[in-house]
Design a protein around this motif. Structure first.
Motif, mmCIF file in Angstrom:
data_model
loop_
_atom_site.group_PDB
_atom_site.id
_atom_site.type_symbol
_atom_site.label_atom_id
_atom_site.label_comp_id
_atom_site.label_asym_id
_atom_site.label_seq_id
_atom_site.Cartn_x
_atom_site.Cartn_y
_atom_site.Cartn_z
ATOM 1 N N LEU A 109 0.819 -1.205 0.000
ATOM 2 C CA LEU A 109 0.000 0.000 0.000
ATOM 3 C C LEU A 109 0.853 1.255 0.000
ATOM 4 C CD1 LEU A 109 -2.818 1.195 0.220
ATOM 5 C CD2 LEU A 109 -2.699 0.934 2.685
ATOM 6 N N ALA A 110 1.936 1.253 0.776
ATOM 7 C CA ALA A 110 2.765 2.457 0.907
ATOM 8 C C ALA A 110 3.381 2.858 -0.436
ATOM 9 C CB ALA A 110 3.853 2.226 1.948
ATOM 10 N N ARG A 111 3.863 1.875 -1.191
ATOM 11 C CA ARG A 111 4.492 2.180 -2.486
ATOM 12 C C ARG A 111 3.477 2.744 -3.473
ATOM 13 N NH1 ARG A 111 7.393 -2.993 -4.581
ATOM 14 N NH2 ARG A 111 7.983 -1.559 -6.267
ATOM 15 N N LEU A 112 2.276 2.173 -3.484
ATOM 16 C CA LEU A 112 1.258 2.666 -4.407
ATOM 17 C C LEU A 112 0.830 4.082 -4.038
ATOM 18 C CD1 LEU A 112 -0.616 2.072 -6.806
ATOM 19 C CD2 LEU A 112 -2.282 1.175 -5.179
ATOM 20 N N ILE A 113 0.620 4.337 -2.751
ATOM 21 C CA ILE A 113 0.222 5.673 -2.313
ATOM 22 C C ILE A 113 1.311 6.692 -2.635
ATOM 23 C CG2 ILE A 113 -0.198 7.075 -0.253
ATOM 24 C CD1 ILE A 113 -1.725 4.722 0.907
ATOM 25 N N LYS A 114 2.552 6.293 -2.466
ATOM 26 C CA LYS A 114 3.653 7.209 -2.773
ATOM 27 C C LYS A 114 3.662 7.575 -4.254
ATOM 28 C CE LYS A 114 8.700 7.682 -2.447
ATOM 29 N NZ LYS A 114 9.970 7.017 -2.021
#
Length: 354
Positions: A109-114
């Protein structure tokens, strides 16, 4: 007593007295036949008859003069485009970056949100969709994390990629827009309906890769947007005696979009498989093997999209039929996917309002 009862029960019925002359009983009308239920419509009428080969599309009333005018105009559009190619920076790299992330089985999730958060316009549109009637079931999503939880990783990625690619369907000058009002947005909605559907079909049919099918849908007809821009500029500059009518515009876009699209794929350095899809999408026969599944998914989605908009549209029908068979899709399955396409057309209108 027994003989008496037998005579009573086996006696002949007493004859009715004859009717007086002129007093005949009126004829009793026959009972109406029971009403038959209306026959159910053939589920393979319309697009199903076309897809199965049970019917053929009516020939288009296209005169020789219209054919010549479309050919000449297509040549003008190609010449104008070759002299006014877009800058390499016009390519929406974020769209492919997001889809690459989704294809990574280790994506979190963190990579996609970034990735999505690098573009404020994309972030805002993802939040808007998460709070639209399509997904809002009470309470607003106030950040990207909540949006992802509501829509899902794949859904958010595809929406973000669509928003990132929308710039290719925008015009910088109001005067360009006014030459063909509404067409720019319609082109974008058509593209996204095909992209979302191709991705969905990949999941349902367990064929190809959903991320590649989605990007193929996004970029397969990108040449139409640039061709329409050239047409608008030709009209604005006075190079055309008048703005061509809608059917002629449609014909010109069909004729030139692949050639322009290939140039754009080279100019922007898009992945090789996307260029291959663009180049081969209208070939009469595509090999029937897993290596061409993404191309067949695209052709199926594009063909069903045409039939969803107009059940009698026979444009590109042969290639749709061929890909239908290559995907081993029965007519009833095609019917289901056609209905999904109708729903997808309405869905993208909510996702990407004008």
């Amino acid at each position: 007593m027994l003989p008496l009862f037998k005579r009573l029960f086996h006696a002949k019925a007493r004859p009715e007295p004859p009717e007086p002359p002129g007093m005949a009983s009126p004829a009793v009308p026959p009972a109406p036949a029971p009403e038959q239920p209306a026959p159910e419509p053939d589920p393979f009428d319309g697009p199903w008859a076309l897809l199965s080969g049970a019917a053929e599309p009516r020939p288009r009333p296209w005169s020789g003069a219209e054919e010549a005018a479309a050919a000449a105009l297509a040549a003008q559009v190609l010449d104008h485009f070759s002299r006014n190619k877009p800058a390499p920076t016009a390519y929406p790299a974020l769209a492919v970056q997001i889809m690459d992330l989704l294809n990574d089985p280790e994506v979190d999730l963190a990579r996609l949100i970034k990735a999505i958060g690098t573009d404020p316009a994309v972030s805002l549109n993802v939040l808007r969709v998460a709070n639209s009637a399509l997904y809002n079931r009470g309470g607003d999503a106030t950040d990207l994390r909540m949006a992802v939880m509501r829509i899902g990783l794949r859904g958010v990625g595809e929406i973000a990629a669509g928003v990132a690619g929308r710039t290719l369907f925008d015009v910088s000058l109001r005067v360009e827009y006014e030459v063909f009002p509404g067409r720019w947005h319609d082109l974008f909605l058509d593209t996204m309906a095909v992209a979302f559907s191709a991705s969905q079909y990949a999941f349902e049919l367990d064929a190809g890769r959903a991320d590649r099918a989605f990007l193929a849908g996004m970029f397969h007809a990108i040449g139409k947007s640039l061709a329409l821009r050239s047409l608008a500029n030709l009209a604005i500059s006075g190079a055309l005696p008048e703005v061509p009518p809608g059917p002629v515009v449609d014909e010109v876009l069909e004729r030139v979009h692949v050639e322009i699209g290939i140039v754009l794929h080279d100019l922007w350095g898009l992945p090789a498989h996307l260029k291959e899809v663009c180049r081969r999408q209208h070939e009469p026969v595509i090999p029937d093997d897993p290596g061409h599944a993404d191309l067949h998914l695209l052709r199926l989605a594009a063909g069903l999209h045409r039939l969803a908009l107009d059940p009698e549209d026979g444009t590109r029908l042969a290639e749709t039929r061929q890909s239908l068979g290559a995907l081993r899709l029965a007519r009833r399955g095609a019917r289901l996917h056609w209905r999904e396409m109708q729903a997808q057309i309405e869905r993208v209108k909510v996702m990407f309002p004008a």
